[in-house]
Write a protein that holds these residues in place. Structure first.
Motif, PDB file in Angstrom:
ATOM      1  N   SER A   1      -0.074  -8.611  13.108  1.00 16.98           N
ATOM      2  CA  SER A   1      -0.443  -7.305  12.546  1.00 16.98           C
ATOM      3  C   SER A   1      -1.770  -6.822  13.144  1.00 16.98           C
ATOM      4  CB  SER A   1      -0.580  -7.414  11.031  1.00 16.98           C
ATOM      5  OG  SER A   1      -1.675  -8.270  10.704  1.00 16.98           O
ATOM      6  N   GLY A   2      -1.975  -5.507  13.021  1.00 21.50           N
ATOM      7  CA  GLY A   2      -3.199  -4.947  13.602  1.00 21.50           C
ATOM      8  C   GLY A   2      -3.592  -3.611  13.003  1.00 21.50           C
ATOM      9  N   ASN A   3      -4.285  -2.791  13.847  1.00 24.78           N
ATOM     10  CA  ASN A   3      -4.802  -1.504  13.394  1.00 24.78           C
ATOM     11  C   ASN A   3      -4.715  -0.480  14.519  1.00 24.78           C
ATOM     12  OD1 ASN A   3      -6.072   0.233  11.537  1.00 24.78           O
ATOM     13  ND2 ASN A   3      -8.121  -0.248  12.347  1.00 24.78           N
ATOM     14  N   THR A   4      -3.635  -0.591  15.317  1.00 28.09           N
ATOM     15  CA  THR A   4      -3.469   0.297  16.462  1.00 28.09           C
ATOM     16  C   THR A   4      -2.731   1.575  16.060  1.00 28.09           C
ATOM     17  OG1 THR A   4      -1.407  -0.806  17.092  1.00 28.09           O
ATOM     18  CG2 THR A   4      -3.424  -1.647  18.069  1.00 28.09           C
ATOM     19  N   GLY A   5      -2.891   2.632  16.912  1.00 25.63           N
ATOM     20  CA  GLY A   5      -2.209   3.905  16.631  1.00 25.63           C
ATOM     21  C   GLY A   5      -2.888   4.682  15.525  1.00 25.63           C
ATOM     22  N   ASN A   6      -2.133   5.494  14.828  1.00 27.73           N
ATOM     23  CA  ASN A   6      -2.647   6.338  13.761  1.00 27.73           C
ATOM     24  C   ASN A   6      -2.738   5.505  12.479  1.00 27.73           C
ATOM     25  OD1 ASN A   6      -3.469   8.467  12.207  1.00 27.73           O
ATOM     26  ND2 ASN A   6      -1.466   9.494  12.166  1.00 27.73           N
ATOM     27  N   SER A   7      -3.825   4.754  12.356  1.00 25.69           N
ATOM     28  CA  SER A   7      -3.984   3.819  11.250  1.00 25.69           C
ATOM     29  C   SER A   7      -5.377   3.934  10.660  1.00 25.69           C
ATOM     30  CB  SER A   7      -3.746   2.382  11.737  1.00 25.69           C
ATOM     31  OG  SER A   7      -4.028   1.449  10.738  1.00 25.69           O
ATOM     32  N   SER A   8      -5.475   3.924   9.353  1.00 28.88           N
ATOM     33  CA  SER A   8      -6.759   4.025   8.654  1.00 28.88           C
ATOM     34  C   SER A   8      -7.363   2.658   8.338  1.00 28.88           C
ATOM     35  CB  SER A   8      -6.583   4.806   7.342  1.00 28.88           C
ATOM     36  OG  SER A   8      -5.641   4.143   6.505  1.00 28.88           O
ATOM     37  N   GLY A   9      -6.654   1.572   8.700  1.00 30.09           N
ATOM     38  CA  GLY A   9      -7.138   0.213   8.446  1.00 30.09           C
ATOM     39  C   GLY A   9      -6.044  -0.788   8.779  1.00 30.09           C
ATOM     40  N   PRO A  10      -6.409  -2.060   8.891  1.00 33.51           N
ATOM     41  CA  PRO A  10      -5.422  -3.080   9.267  1.00 33.51           C
ATOM     42  C   PRO A  10      -4.252  -3.132   8.271  1.00 33.51           C
ATOM     43  CG  PRO A  10      -7.646  -3.962   9.367  1.00 33.51           C
ATOM     44  CD  PRO A  10      -7.746  -2.640   8.678  1.00 33.51           C
ATOM     45  N   HIS A  11      -3.054  -3.014   8.801  1.00 41.06           N
ATOM     46  CA  HIS A  11      -1.864  -3.119   7.962  1.00 41.06           C
ATOM     47  C   HIS A  11      -0.619  -3.188   8.844  1.00 41.06           C
ATOM     48  CE1 HIS A  11      -1.683   1.232   8.752  1.00 41.06           C
ATOM     49  NE2 HIS A  11      -0.409   1.185   8.358  1.00 41.06           N
ATOM     50  N   LEU A  12       0.519  -3.519   8.218  1.00 40.72           N
ATOM     51  CA  LEU A  12       1.808  -3.469   8.918  1.00 40.72           C
ATOM     52  C   LEU A  12       2.597  -2.289   8.370  1.00 40.72           C
ATOM     53  CD1 LEU A  12       4.110  -4.694  10.708  1.00 40.72           C
ATOM     54  CD2 LEU A  12       4.867  -5.897   8.630  1.00 40.72           C
ATOM     55  N   HIS A  13       3.053  -1.428   9.276  1.00 39.66           N
ATOM     56  CA  HIS A  13       3.977  -0.356   8.896  1.00 39.66           C
ATOM     57  C   HIS A  13       5.388  -0.874   9.181  1.00 39.66           C
ATOM     58  CE1 HIS A  13       5.565   3.764   8.480  1.00 39.66           C
ATOM     59  NE2 HIS A  13       6.344   3.443   9.517  1.00 39.66           N
ATOM     60  N   PHE A  14       6.241  -0.833   8.148  1.00 40.61           N
ATOM     61  CA  PHE A  14       7.568  -1.430   8.259  1.00 40.61           C
ATOM     62  C   PHE A  14       8.634  -0.408   7.883  1.00 40.61           C
ATOM     63  CE2 PHE A  14      11.013  -3.667   5.893  1.00 40.61           C
ATOM     64  CZ  PHE A  14      11.570  -4.374   6.953  1.00 40.61           C
ATOM     65  N   GLU A  15       9.668  -0.298   8.741  1.00 42.20           N
ATOM     66  CA  GLU A  15      10.768   0.642   8.480  1.00 42.20           C
ATOM     67  C   GLU A  15      12.123  -0.050   8.608  1.00 42.20           C
ATOM     68  OE1 GLU A  15      10.728   4.167  10.882  1.00 42.20           O
ATOM     69  OE2 GLU A  15       8.599   4.615  10.490  1.00 42.20           O
TER      70      GLU A  15
ATOM     71  N   SER B   1       0.857  -1.196   0.000  1.00 45.73           N
ATOM     72  CA  SER B   1       0.000   0.000   0.000  1.00 45.73           C
ATOM     73  C   SER B   1       0.893   1.245   0.000  1.00 45.73           C
ATOM     74  CB  SER B   1      -0.982  -0.033   1.172  1.00 45.73           C
ATOM     75  OG  SER B   1      -0.326  -0.286   2.398  1.00 45.73           O
ATOM     76  N   ALA B   2       0.822   2.069   1.039  1.00 46.74           N
ATOM     77  CA  ALA B   2       1.628   3.301   1.047  1.00 46.74           C
ATOM     78  C   ALA B   2       3.116   2.970   1.012  1.00 46.74           C
ATOM     79  CB  ALA B   2       1.292   4.124   2.281  1.00 46.74           C
ATOM     80  N   SER B   3       3.850   3.678   0.168  1.00 52.00           N
ATOM     81  CA  SER B   3       5.278   3.406  -0.001  1.00 52.00           C
ATOM     82  C   SER B   3       6.142   4.438   0.710  1.00 52.00           C
ATOM     83  CB  SER B   3       5.625   3.372  -1.491  1.00 52.00           C
ATOM     84  OG  SER B   3       5.289   4.599  -2.106  1.00 52.00           O
ATOM     85  N   TYR B   4       7.425   4.165   0.753  1.00 54.50           N
ATOM     86  CA  TYR B   4       8.387   5.048   1.414  1.00 54.50           C
ATOM     87  C   TYR B   4       8.440   6.415   0.721  1.00 54.50           C
ATOM     88  CZ  TYR B   4      12.886   6.875   3.011  1.00 54.50           C
ATOM     89  OH  TYR B   4      13.872   7.675   3.534  1.00 54.50           O
ATOM     90  N   ALA B   5       8.491   7.485   1.541  1.00 56.05           N
ATOM     91  CA  ALA B   5       8.600   8.879   1.085  1.00 56.05           C
ATOM     92  C   ALA B   5       7.344   9.380   0.368  1.00 56.05           C
ATOM     93  CB  ALA B   5       9.812   9.071   0.181  1.00 56.05           C
ATOM     94  N   GLN B   6       6.265   8.639   0.478  1.00 53.99           N
ATOM     95  CA  GLN B   6       5.008   9.086  -0.136  1.00 53.99           C
ATOM     96  C   GLN B   6       4.434  10.234   0.693  1.00 53.99           C
ATOM     97  OE1 GLN B   6       2.248   5.929  -1.197  1.00 53.99           O
ATOM     98  NE2 GLN B   6       0.496   7.244  -0.708  1.00 53.99           N
ATOM     99  N   ALA B   7       3.914  11.246  -0.009  1.00 50.76           N
ATOM    100  CA  ALA B   7       3.326  12.403   0.681  1.00 50.76           C
ATOM    101  C   ALA B   7       1.854  12.124   0.979  1.00 50.76           C
ATOM    102  CB  ALA B   7       3.466  13.650  -0.172  1.00 50.76           C
ATOM    103  N   GLY B   8       1.325  12.768   2.021  1.00 49.69           N
ATOM    104  CA  GLY B   8      -0.091  12.589   2.362  1.00 49.69           C
ATOM    105  C   GLY B   8      -0.415  13.199   3.704  1.00 49.69           C
ATOM    106  N   GLY B   9      -1.722  13.345   3.943  1.00 53.16           N
ATOM    107  CA  GLY B   9      -2.177  13.977   5.177  1.00 53.16           C
ATOM    108  C   GLY B   9      -2.080  13.081   6.389  1.00 53.16           C
ATOM    109  N   MET B  10      -1.764  11.815   6.199  1.00 54.97           N
ATOM    110  CA  MET B  10      -1.663  10.886   7.319  1.00 54.97           C
ATOM    111  C   MET B  10      -0.370  11.074   8.104  1.00 54.97           C
ATOM    112  SD  MET B  10      -4.325   8.839   7.570  1.00 54.97           S
ATOM    113  CE  MET B  10      -3.645   7.472   8.491  1.00 54.97           C
ATOM    114  N   TRP B  11       0.630  11.770   7.516  1.00 57.35           N
ATOM    115  CA  TRP B  11       1.936  11.875   8.159  1.00 57.35           C
ATOM    116  C   TRP B  11       2.349  13.330   8.297  1.00 57.35           C
ATOM    117  CZ3 TRP B  11       1.388   9.257   3.335  1.00 57.35           C
ATOM    118  CH2 TRP B  11       0.990   7.919   3.486  1.00 57.35           C
TER     119      TRP B  11
END
Length: 237
Positions: A199-213, A111-121
């Motif tokens: 995986s889950g949907n905790t924190g600032n999340s718009s739906g179930p996903h894994l945020h990976f860095e 889904s969202a990729s690295y360095a992508q711009a948006g109002g979520m961040w």
């Protein structure tokens, strides 16, 4: 002429006649013997008996030479076959060495990729998101030591929800966020592919996903492109 002279002349003629007969007989015997010897040679068909002993010897020599040539050809063919068999024998294939790095999930949708711009961040996106249902097993991408684990982003802030950060042997750090469950604790050693969370949907999340860095330090603000990094260590998406 006297009777004695006549008798002597007749005897001489008889002796000469017998001598010729004996000589002729020897010649016939020699010729027949040579013919029989030639006919006894295996694989040699005799159409006519040789007329002399010399010719018989010549026939036998030719047969022996032919047999020796056939034997040499058979041996050469066998040696060539053995050589060919040896050359095509499959060599053991060396086992492929593991890179020591794996994907954090077995199945996913990017889904969202690295360095992508948006109002979520607050600024650009700091990692790569994987859209997966809540409860999907999350794996450590390589061996290392857990340095952060728990709520509040493991110390990076509430936006990450439940999170885990692992320090790897090459000095890089991996972060896994928005988890529904954390299965490891700080200080724990983990291996590549080991289950560390769900995986889950905790924190600032718009739906179930894994945020990976992938980070240069354990803390927020040091992230690099995670997909490019994993490709560099042999893991593709």
């Amino acid at each position: 002429m006297s009777k004695f002279a006549t008798s002597l002349k007749s005897g001489s003629s008889l002796i000469r006649t017998r001598t010729v007969a004996v000589v002729a007989g020897v010649g016939v015997s020699a010729a027949l013997g040579a013919g029989v010897a030639a006919a006894a040679t295996p694989g040699h068909a005799v159409t006519s008996a040789p007329s002399t002993v010399a010719e018989s010897v010549k026939v036998q020599a030719a047969a022996q030479a032919k047999a020796a040539k056939a034997t040499a050809a058979a041996q050469a063919k066998a040696a060539e076959a053995a050589k060919a068999k040896k050359s095509v024998t499959a060599k053991p294939v060396a086992a492929q060495k593991s890179t020591g790095w794996v994907k954090p999930l077995s199945s996913y949708a990017l889904s969202a990729s690295y360095a992508q711009a948006g109002g979520m961040w607050a600024s650009k996106h700091s990692g790569q998101d994987f859209a997966v249902p809540t409860g999907t097993p999350v794996k450590s991408i390589s061996g290392g030591t857990v340095v952060k684990a728990g709520p509040n982003g493991g110390g990076d802030g509430p936006a990450y929800g439940n999170a885990v950060v692992i320090k790897h042997n090459n000095g890089k750090y991996s972060q896994y966020a928005h988890l529904s469950k954390v299965n490891v604790q700080i200080g724990q050693k983990v291996n590549a592919g080991q289950l560390i969370a769900l995986s889950g949907n905790t924190g600032n999340s718009s739906g179930p996903h894994l945020h990976f860095e992938i980070r240069n330090t354990p803390n927020y603000g040091s992230a690099i492109n995670p997909v490019a990094f994993l490709k560099g260590v042999g893991v593709s998406f």
